[in-house]
Design a protein around this motif. Structure first.
Motif, PDB file in Angstrom:
ATOM      1  N   ASN A 123     -29.264  18.395 -20.183  1.00 23.75           N
ATOM      2  CA  ASN A 123     -28.728  17.041 -20.275  1.00 23.75           C
ATOM      3  C   ASN A 123     -28.922  16.233 -19.004  1.00 23.75           C
ATOM      4  OD1 ASN A 123     -27.707  17.147 -22.967  1.00 23.75           O
ATOM      5  ND2 ASN A 123     -26.155  18.562 -22.201  1.00 23.75           N
ATOM      6  N   SER A 124     -29.489  16.857 -17.970  1.00 28.37           N
ATOM      7  CA  SER A 124     -29.689  16.170 -16.701  1.00 28.37           C
ATOM      8  C   SER A 124     -30.859  16.821 -15.963  1.00 28.37           C
ATOM      9  CB  SER A 124     -28.424  16.282 -15.842  1.00 28.37           C
ATOM     10  OG  SER A 124     -28.214  17.634 -15.474  1.00 28.37           O
ATOM     11  N   LEU A 125     -31.332  16.136 -14.931  1.00 28.68           N
ATOM     12  CA  LEU A 125     -32.380  16.723 -14.096  1.00 28.68           C
ATOM     13  C   LEU A 125     -31.878  17.979 -13.397  1.00 28.68           C
ATOM     14  CD1 LEU A 125     -34.097  13.553 -12.575  1.00 28.68           C
ATOM     15  CD2 LEU A 125     -34.999  15.108 -14.313  1.00 28.68           C
ATOM     16  N   ALA A 126     -30.591  18.031 -13.082  1.00 29.25           N
ATOM     17  CA  ALA A 126     -30.021  19.227 -12.453  1.00 29.25           C
ATOM     18  C   ALA A 126     -30.093  20.420 -13.411  1.00 29.25           C
ATOM     19  CB  ALA A 126     -28.580  18.966 -12.028  1.00 29.25           C
ATOM     20  N   GLU A 127     -29.834  20.190 -14.693  1.00 32.83           N
ATOM     21  CA  GLU A 127     -29.939  21.281 -15.672  1.00 32.83           C
ATOM     22  C   GLU A 127     -31.397  21.689 -15.888  1.00 32.83           C
ATOM     23  OE1 GLU A 127     -27.756  20.449 -19.282  1.00 32.83           O
ATOM     24  OE2 GLU A 127     -25.887  20.117 -18.177  1.00 32.83           O
ATOM     25  N   THR A 128     -32.301  20.720 -15.853  1.00 37.09           N
ATOM     26  CA  THR A 128     -33.731  21.038 -15.931  1.00 37.09           C
ATOM     27  C   THR A 128     -34.133  21.891 -14.734  1.00 37.09           C
ATOM     28  OG1 THR A 128     -34.311  19.072 -17.204  1.00 37.09           O
ATOM     29  CG2 THR A 128     -36.059  20.036 -15.855  1.00 37.09           C
ATOM     30  N   ALA A 129     -33.654  21.529 -13.549  1.00 41.77           N
ATOM     31  CA  ALA A 129     -33.961  22.295 -12.336  1.00 41.77           C
ATOM     32  C   ALA A 129     -33.400  23.714 -12.428  1.00 41.77           C
ATOM     33  CB  ALA A 129     -33.416  21.585 -11.103  1.00 41.77           C
TER      34      ALA A 129
ATOM     35  N   ILE B 200     -41.695  20.299 -24.414  1.00 43.51           N
ATOM     36  CA  ILE B 200     -40.603  19.493 -23.880  1.00 43.51           C
ATOM     37  C   ILE B 200     -40.485  18.226 -24.726  1.00 43.51           C
ATOM     38  CG2 ILE B 200     -39.680  18.335 -21.845  1.00 43.51           C
ATOM     39  CD1 ILE B 200     -41.518  20.163 -20.147  1.00 43.51           C
ATOM     40  N   THR B 201     -39.269  17.986 -25.196  1.00 46.28           N
ATOM     41  CA  THR B 201     -39.007  16.838 -26.062  1.00 46.28           C
ATOM     42  C   THR B 201     -37.846  16.041 -25.502  1.00 46.28           C
ATOM     43  OG1 THR B 201     -39.637  18.230 -27.947  1.00 46.28           O
ATOM     44  CG2 THR B 201     -38.526  16.154 -28.449  1.00 46.28           C
ATOM     45  N   ALA B 202     -38.031  14.716 -25.390  1.00 44.95           N
ATOM     46  CA  ALA B 202     -36.920  13.842 -24.998  1.00 44.95           C
ATOM     47  C   ALA B 202     -35.899  13.886 -26.128  1.00 44.95           C
ATOM     48  CB  ALA B 202     -37.418  12.422 -24.757  1.00 44.95           C
ATOM     49  N   GLU B 203     -34.624  14.109 -25.782  1.00 40.05           N
ATOM     50  CA  GLU B 203     -33.594  14.373 -26.773  1.00 40.05           C
ATOM     51  C   GLU B 203     -32.768  13.180 -27.208  1.00 40.05           C
ATOM     52  OE1 GLU B 203     -31.487  17.655 -28.072  1.00 40.05           O
ATOM     53  OE2 GLU B 203     -33.527  17.288 -28.675  1.00 40.05           O
ATOM     54  N   ASP B 204     -32.300  12.395 -26.268  1.00 43.06           N
ATOM     55  CA  ASP B 204     -31.253  11.416 -26.570  1.00 43.06           C
ATOM     56  C   ASP B 204     -31.610  10.079 -25.940  1.00 43.06           C
ATOM     57  OD1 ASP B 204     -28.927   9.958 -26.861  1.00 43.06           O
ATOM     58  OD2 ASP B 204     -27.632  11.404 -25.879  1.00 43.06           O
ATOM     59  N   ALA B 205     -31.801   9.079 -26.766  1.00 38.26           N
ATOM     60  CA  ALA B 205     -32.171   7.765 -26.245  1.00 38.26           C
ATOM     61  C   ALA B 205     -31.111   7.214 -25.289  1.00 38.26           C
ATOM     62  CB  ALA B 205     -32.398   6.792 -27.395  1.00 38.26           C
ATOM     63  N   GLY B 206     -29.857   7.633 -25.441  1.00 34.11           N
ATOM     64  CA  GLY B 206     -28.787   7.165 -24.565  1.00 34.11           C
ATOM     65  C   GLY B 206     -28.735   7.879 -23.229  1.00 34.11           C
ATOM     66  N   ASN B 207     -29.468   8.989 -23.107  1.00 30.01           N
ATOM     67  CA  ASN B 207     -29.493   9.761 -21.866  1.00 30.01           C
ATOM     68  C   ASN B 207     -30.953  10.013 -21.520  1.00 30.01           C
ATOM     69  OD1 ASN B 207     -29.458  11.644 -19.811  1.00 30.01           O
ATOM     70  ND2 ASN B 207     -28.092  13.076 -20.835  1.00 30.01           N
ATOM     71  N   SER B 208     -31.494   9.262 -20.589  1.00 29.71           N
ATOM     72  CA  SER B 208     -32.917   9.351 -20.267  1.00 29.71           C
ATOM     73  C   SER B 208     -33.318  10.697 -19.670  1.00 29.71           C
ATOM     74  CB  SER B 208     -33.321   8.225 -19.324  1.00 29.71           C
ATOM     75  OG  SER B 208     -32.634   8.353 -18.096  1.00 29.71           O
ATOM     76  N   GLU B 209     -32.352  11.505 -19.240  1.00 28.99           N
ATOM     77  CA  GLU B 209     -32.670  12.802 -18.633  1.00 28.99           C
ATOM     78  C   GLU B 209     -32.539  13.971 -19.610  1.00 28.99           C
ATOM     79  OE1 GLU B 209     -30.264  13.260 -15.122  1.00 28.99           O
ATOM     80  OE2 GLU B 209     -31.252  11.610 -14.090  1.00 28.99           O
ATOM     81  N   ALA B 210     -32.034  13.746 -20.806  1.00 29.12           N
ATOM     82  CA  ALA B 210     -31.813  14.829 -21.774  1.00 29.12           C
ATOM     83  C   ALA B 210     -33.145  15.305 -22.351  1.00 29.12           C
ATOM     84  CB  ALA B 210     -30.887  14.358 -22.882  1.00 29.12           C
ATOM     85  N   ARG B 211     -33.341  16.624 -22.341  1.00 29.18           N
ATOM     86  CA  ARG B 211     -34.570  17.223 -22.846  1.00 29.18           C
ATOM     87  C   ARG B 211     -34.250  18.491 -23.629  1.00 29.18           C
ATOM     88  NH1 ARG B 211     -35.849  12.959 -21.367  1.00 29.18           N
ATOM     89  NH2 ARG B 211     -37.558  12.328 -19.997  1.00 29.18           N
ATOM     90  N   LEU B 212     -35.110  18.773 -24.612  1.00 26.92           N
ATOM     91  CA  LEU B 212     -35.080  20.037 -25.328  1.00 26.92           C
ATOM     92  C   LEU B 212     -36.318  20.810 -24.910  1.00 26.92           C
ATOM     93  CD1 LEU B 212     -33.888  21.930 -27.508  1.00 26.92           C
ATOM     94  CD2 LEU B 212     -35.387  20.755 -29.153  1.00 26.92           C
ATOM     95  N   PHE B 213     -36.115  22.039 -24.419  1.00 24.99           N
ATOM     96  CA  PHE B 213     -37.205  22.921 -24.016  1.00 24.99           C
ATOM     97  C   PHE B 213     -37.325  24.025 -25.063  1.00 24.99           C
ATOM     98  CE2 PHE B 213     -35.763  20.880 -20.204  1.00 24.99           C
ATOM     99  CZ  PHE B 213     -36.924  20.636 -19.489  1.00 24.99           C
TER     100      PHE B 213
END
Length: 163
Positions: free
Chosen positions: A12-18, A129-142
């Protein structure tokens, strides 16, 4: 041949991606090939940036290799080859970038891996990698796809996602 899905992870964030990239970084060894799929802007380079920084254990500059096609990072155990093949016109052009050497002795992380065609080795790990949520620009599904060897290696990461 497409490999089966091993697991999926939401960030849900760049920190979670990291954090996800850091867990993957601990498993990498020479000869590994990571194929990153996703549309333009999906976050492929952001994931690689987090992966390289986790391996370096510092906040180093990790630019996109879009114009160079290849950037390398030397670590104690291997060299990481970061390819961006978006501008490749023919799969054979990858050999001008020493991709065969990278496959043998380094860790290869490849954005736009489909541009390699039949030259992408079967034993790669594919991460879509898929962008998940239009309301959260950092949310991704891996979504992680691979053979049984990758399934075993990723068991701890996959288990962490289910915890």
């Amino acid at each position: 041949m497409a490999h089966p899905l091993i697991f999926q992870s939401r960030a849900n964030s760049l920190a979670e991606t990291a954090a996800l990239a850091e867990r993957l970084s601990e498993l990498l060894k020479p000869g590994d090939i990571i194929a990153l799929g996703g549309t333009l802007g999906a976050g492929k380079t952001a994931f690689v940036r987090a992966l390289v920084r986790a391996l370096a254990r510092e906040d180093i500059d990790v630019p996109s290799p879009t114009y160079n096609l290849l950037l390398t990072y030397d670590f104690d155990d291997f060299c990481l080859y970061h390819y961006d093949l978006y501008r490749l016109e023919a799969p054979e052009e990858a050999f001008e970038l020493d991709i065969d050497e990278a496959f043998d002795s380094g860790v290869s992380v490849i954005e736009w891996p489909d541009r390699l065609g039949r030259y992408l080795p079967e034993d790669h790990l594919r991460i879509e990698i898929t962008a998940e949520d239009a309301g959260n620009s950092e949310a991704r599904l891996f979504s992680f796809y691979g053979d049984d060897r990758w399934r075993q290696r990723l068991d701890d990461i996959a288990g962490h996602q289910n915890a």
